[in-house]
Design a protein around this motif. Structure first.
Motif, PDB file in Angstrom:
ATOM      1  N   PHE A   9       0.813  -1.227   0.000  1.00 46.66           N
ATOM      2  CA  PHE A   9       0.000   0.000   0.000  1.00 46.66           C
ATOM      3  C   PHE A   9       0.846   1.278   0.000  1.00 46.66           C
ATOM      4  O   PHE A   9       0.450   2.280  -0.591  1.00 46.66           O
ATOM      5  N   ASN A  30      -8.285   0.035  -2.839  1.00 48.04           N
ATOM      6  CA  ASN A  30      -7.886  -0.845  -1.750  1.00 48.04           C
ATOM      7  C   ASN A  30      -8.195  -2.282  -2.165  1.00 48.04           C
ATOM      8  O   ASN A  30      -9.316  -2.743  -2.048  1.00 48.04           O
ATOM      9  N   SER A  47      -3.900  -1.385  -4.897  1.00 42.33           N
ATOM     10  CA  SER A  47      -2.979  -1.732  -3.812  1.00 42.33           C
ATOM     11  C   SER A  47      -3.239  -3.163  -3.379  1.00 42.33           C
ATOM     12  O   SER A  47      -4.352  -3.509  -3.000  1.00 42.33           O
ATOM     13  N   SER A 358      -0.316  -1.594   4.924  1.00 44.18           N
ATOM     14  CA  SER A 358      -1.253  -2.437   4.168  1.00 44.18           C
ATOM     15  C   SER A 358      -2.280  -3.062   5.101  1.00 44.18           C
ATOM     16  O   SER A 358      -3.484  -3.037   4.836  1.00 44.18           O
ATOM     17  N   VAL A 361      -4.771  -0.420   6.473  1.00 46.35           N
ATOM     18  CA  VAL A 361      -5.773   0.023   5.490  1.00 46.35           C
ATOM     19  C   VAL A 361      -6.765  -1.100   5.200  1.00 46.35           C
ATOM     20  O   VAL A 361      -7.973  -0.868   5.083  1.00 46.35           O
ATOM     21  N   GLN A 362      -6.253  -2.342   5.135  1.00 45.06           N
ATOM     22  CA  GLN A 362      -7.186  -3.452   4.902  1.00 45.06           C
ATOM     23  C   GLN A 362      -8.197  -3.543   6.042  1.00 45.06           C
ATOM     24  O   GLN A 362      -9.378  -3.767   5.830  1.00 45.06           O
ATOM     25  N   THR A 384      -9.925   9.185   1.702  1.00 44.57           N
ATOM     26  CA  THR A 384     -10.687   7.994   1.313  1.00 44.57           C
ATOM     27  C   THR A 384     -11.876   8.408   0.450  1.00 44.57           C
ATOM     28  O   THR A 384     -12.411   9.516   0.599  1.00 44.57           O
TER      29      THR A 384
END
Ligand SMILES: Nc1ncnc2c1ncn2[C@@H]1O[C@H](COP(=O)(O)OP(=O)(O)O)[C@@H](O)[C@H]1O
Ligand SMILES: O=C(O)[C@@H](O)C(=O)COP(=O)(O)O
Length: 412
Positions: A9, A30, A47, A358, A361-362, A384
């Protein structure tokens, strides 16, 4: 349209920021989206968290991303990996490149992690960080991908199905037509990939012209910046800065630069170390970190929770708990903490480290991002698409010492 598949990411926001800065309308998604993209854009960056996954998983994720990009109008594809390669002889760059080539019906591509603005250069196929070889730069101590070799041809030959050749500096500076001829010769001699030397941006400019018709390009964000410049032909876009809001910093990188950035920030703000042992043994540890962060949200500078340690301490932790167990416990803790903080109303997240960013954000689960102003080369503010939440995903090695405070000073 350019379709980018990024293997983490921070890498995705890095390349997206250079595409935007050079004039391409870009969104960053995402993971592989579940529906079609509605906006009209010049580039889409997907990403993934595929850099250090089992190889079959990395290939599957990358192919899913490729197919979605094809369905959504991409005509040229860019596999973005780290400017410090971050892929040992058992890494995923070779196998993913092979899978993408095969899926596109192509038999040749290039390997160019160079990013001169951040000191990553390639000469005679060796990757340098600043004035030293990759394997002397601190990257030999990376927690997940310790880079013990700086020779990109050797690394690719260990990982990939085909043979890797070189387009050396002396040939690159002769111009784009000459570089194309070098590609043709290498192809004829049975090579499947060409490492291309780049010691400064002018070679990337040449290379961008030489790959204009190449279906699959692979590399760092440096080359993509010049590809964007040629495609956008002088267009520019206004980049936003985030509003002031409840902010937290989560640092899970152990890079040389992040260690310096944490040390710098310890002089300015409240900081708390994420102890791996506690993450592994205590059920209420996330709750304790959460309460500590909440207590400091109104401070002048945002609270920082960090797992970041120097190489000696990292070695001891990894010997005691196992490298994978330690890193998974840390990533899990950061992810849960980020989720709790988001629910509490934190709107601005600054994360350090590719794997760390990563997973965070996930966990937060946003659909995708608009790209804002760069805090440092390769680290933009992101907004976002789904909510008024802003993120800065800092690659372990990027930014100057005062990065964490600088990022906050940009908020308006
Ligand atoms: N104190 C620590 N002990 C063991 N592993 C750690 C520690 N701190 C961080 N890690 C792990 O090291 C990895 C760092 O990777 P990453 O977040 O991608 O940083 P970078 O951007 O520097 O590569 C993460 O998986 C993280 O959980
Ligand atoms: O190309 C780069 O250096 C970065 O974009 C990158 O890939 C970041 O990875 P981490 O160093 O793991 O954050």
């Amino acid at each position: 349209m350019l379709g980018v598949i990024a293997d983490d990411f921070t890498g995705a926001s890095d390349i997206a920021s250079f595409l935007v800065e050079n004039g391409l309308r870009t969104v960053q998604m995402n993971g592989v989206p579940h529906s079609a993209l509605e906006e009209e854009v010049d580039a889409i960056v997907i990403s993934l968290k595929s850099r250090s996954n089992p190889v079959a998983e990395a290939i599957q994720q990358s192919l899913d991303a490729l197919h979605w990009l094809q369905k959504n109008g991409a005509t040229q594809f860019y596999f973005k990996y780290c400017s410090t390669f971050d892929s040992t002889e058992k890494g995923n760059i070779g196998p993913v490149t092979d899978a993408l080539l095969e899926a596109l019906g192509e038999d040749f591509t290039i390997i160019t992690p160079a990013l001169p603005v951040n000191g990553r250069t390639i000469f005679n196929g060796y990757l340098f960080v600043g004035q030293v070889l990759l394997n002397e730069s601190g990257m030999q101590n990376h927690p997940i991908t310790p880079m013990k070799d700086a020779n990109l041809l050797r690394l690719m030959d260990c990982q990939a199905k085909g043979k890797t050749g070189l387009v050396p500096y002396a040939e690159v500076i002769k111009g784009a037509e000459n570089v194309k001829q070098c590609f043709a010769q290498l192809k004829q001699q049975g090579y499947r990939y060409a490492v291309v030397d780049a010691v400064d941006n002018s070679q990337l400019d040449v290379l961008a012209q030489a790959v204009a018709d190449m279906k699959l390009v692979t590399g760092g964000s440096g080359l993509a910046a010049y590809m964007a410049k040629h495609q956008a032909q002088g267009k520019t876009h206004q980049a936003f800065v985030p509003p002031k809001g409840k902010t937290v910093i989560l640092s899970g990188s152990c890079s040389v630069m992040t260690n310096k950035q944490v040390a710098d920030y310890q002089q300015k703000a409240a900081t708390k170390w994420l102890d791996v042992e506690q993450a592994l043994t205590r059920d209420d540890f996330v709750e304790e970190l959460f309460s500590w962060v909440v207590k400091h949200l109104a401070d002048q500078y945002a609270p920082l929770v960090y797992a970041t340690v120097p190489p000696e301490q990292l070695k001891q932790i990894q010997q005691k708990f196992g490298a994978e167990i330690a890193s998974q416990a840390i990533e899990r803790t950061f992810a849960q903490l980020a989720g709790r903080l988001r629910d509490y109303g934190v709107t601005n997240f600054i994360t350090a480290g590719g794997e760390t960013s990563s997973i965070v954000v996930q966990q937060l689960g946003f659909k995708g991002f608009r790209i804002g102003k760069q805090i440092a080369p390769g680290v933009p503010w992101l907004a976002t698409l789904d909510a008024p939440v802003y993120l800065a995903l800092k690659s372990g090695n990027f930014g100057r010492e005062a990065f964490f405070s600088q990022a906050q000073e940009m908020m308006q």
